[in-house]
Structure formats: structure tokens, C-alpha cells
Design an enzyme around this catalytic site. Structure first.
Site, PDB file in Angstrom:
ATOM      1  CG  HIS A 136      -1.840  -1.182   1.230  1.00  0.00           C
ATOM      2  ND1 HIS A 136      -1.432  -2.439   1.637  1.00  0.00           N
ATOM      3  CD2 HIS A 136      -3.134  -1.295   0.843  1.00  0.00           C
ATOM      4  CE1 HIS A 136      -2.445  -3.276   1.518  1.00  0.00           C
ATOM      5  NE2 HIS A 136      -3.493  -2.610   1.031  1.00  0.00           N
ATOM      6  CG  ASP A 183      -9.044  -8.665   0.536  1.00  0.00           C
ATOM      7  OD1 ASP A 183      -8.744  -8.903   1.726  1.00  0.00           O
ATOM      8  OD2 ASP A 183     -10.205  -8.397   0.184  1.00  0.00           O
ATOM      9  CB  SER A 184      -5.998  -4.750   1.788  1.00  0.00           C
ATOM     10  OG  SER A 184      -5.374  -4.455   0.570  1.00  0.00           O
TER      11      SER A 184
END
Length: 189
Positions: A61, A104-105
Site C-alpha cells: 500500500h 486481499d488487504s
């Protein structure tokens, strides 16, 4: 007065004629692009040269676009796996159809599937070393969006040697959303 109307009519006719020619050129370009895209997908599907294993490697990120408390909560180890097929066209460019699932995140499963294309360069004397730059078009589904199918069109870049390729993309976004670098390893068999 009548002369002015005739002049306006002639000017408008010329303008519309030029606009029509531009529209026709644009439509021709769109049709050619679509035909090339659909031909590449069809050829990859019907005549695969390799079967591929996909292994997600890293999610990052962008630190300039996220608050640190958000980053601290995100998963950046997207373990998962996927498979696909590849075809190199007559110009040596890579075409692939793939399906992959990864964490995922939010550490929830995210599937993605689609088609990828990369212009491939072999800049060294060793033909096994290759670089690529292109795009992927596909569909993904995320837990935080209730697994509604979401179309994606993203850039691709890669560096590889022989049948091993490190492939990557960047998902653009806004502050605290998107702006994610995602990369995976692709092995061709």
C-alpha cells in the site's frame, strides 16, 4: 440576410462533414482495437503454448497515500494461487488468460480472472531474459464489496528469465483507498 444563412449553412455542413470523418476514423480505430483484442483472446484460448502457475508474492500500500493506522491493519502478504494459459504471438508478445485467488488487504479471499497482454522485449544477448509492459482486463470480486463482480483494466509490467516471470500491476486510487502495488510469480510449463 439570405447570404448569411447560406454561409452559416455551408460552414455548418463543412464542420459536420469534418466531424463525421473524425467520428468514422474513431469508430474504425475502436473496431480494429476490439478485433485485435478478441482475436488475441481467442488464439490464446484455442492454441495455448504453455500452462501457467500463478503465486501471489507481495501487496504494498503506497505509504504516501495512506494513514499509518490504516497500513498497520492491512495484509501485505497475499498468499494464494492461480492458473492460466499463455500464448506468444508472431511478434513475440505475451498473451495470457488466468484465474487467481489471494488474500486481499483485509485478509479475505479475492478471486480475479481475465486476459493479459504484454509487449515483450529481449534486450540482452541471452534470449531467456525478458521484459514486458502491457495491460490486463478482467473481473475481480472483494469481500468488502459483497463479492459483486468488478471489472478491472490495469497496467502490467514484468521481468523474467526462461519460464519464470515476476509480473506486477498498480491499482490506482484515492487517499486511503487503492494505490496498491500487487505482484506475483508466474511459472510456465
Amino acid at each position: 440576410m439570405r447570404l448569411k444563412l447560406i454561409l452559416y449553412f455551408l460552414i455548418l455542413s463543412c464542420y459536420l462533414g469534418i466531424g463525421s470523418a473524425r467520428a468514422a476514423t474513431l469508430m474504425h480505430g475502436v473496431a480494429n482495437t476490439w478485433n485485435s483484442f478478441s482475436d488475441n483472446v481467442s488464439q490464446t484460448w484455442n492454441d495455448p503454448q504453455t500452462f501457467d502457475l500463478y503465486v501471489p508474492a507481495v501487496t504494498w500500500h503506497n505509504r504516501w497515500t495512506y494513514d499509518s493506522d490504516k497500513i498497520d491493519k492491512y495484509n501485505e502478504r497475499p498468499w494464494g494461487a492461480g492458473g492460466g494459459i499463455s500464448h506468444y504471438d508472431e511478434k513475440g508478445n505475451w498473451n495470457g488468460i488466468y484465474l487467481m485467488a489471494f488474500k486481499d488487504s483485509f485478509n479475505k479471499w479475492e478471486p480475479i480472472g481475465g486476459y493479459g497482454w504484454e509487449k515483450t522485449w529481449r534486450p540482452l544477448a541471452d534470449p531467456d531474459f525478458h521484459l514486458g509492459l502491457g495491460y490486463t482486463a478482467g473481473v475481480t470480486m472483494r469481500d468488502n464489496w459483497n463479492y459483486i463482480p468488478i471489472p478491472v483494466l490495469l497496467p502490467l509490467a514484468s521481468i523474467g528469465y526462461g519460464s519464470a516471470t515476476f509480473q506486477m500491476t498498480y491499482i490506482p486510487g484515492t487517499y486511503n483507498n487503492g494505490n496498491v502495488y500487487f505482484a506475483w510469480l508466474r511459472w510456465q510449463f
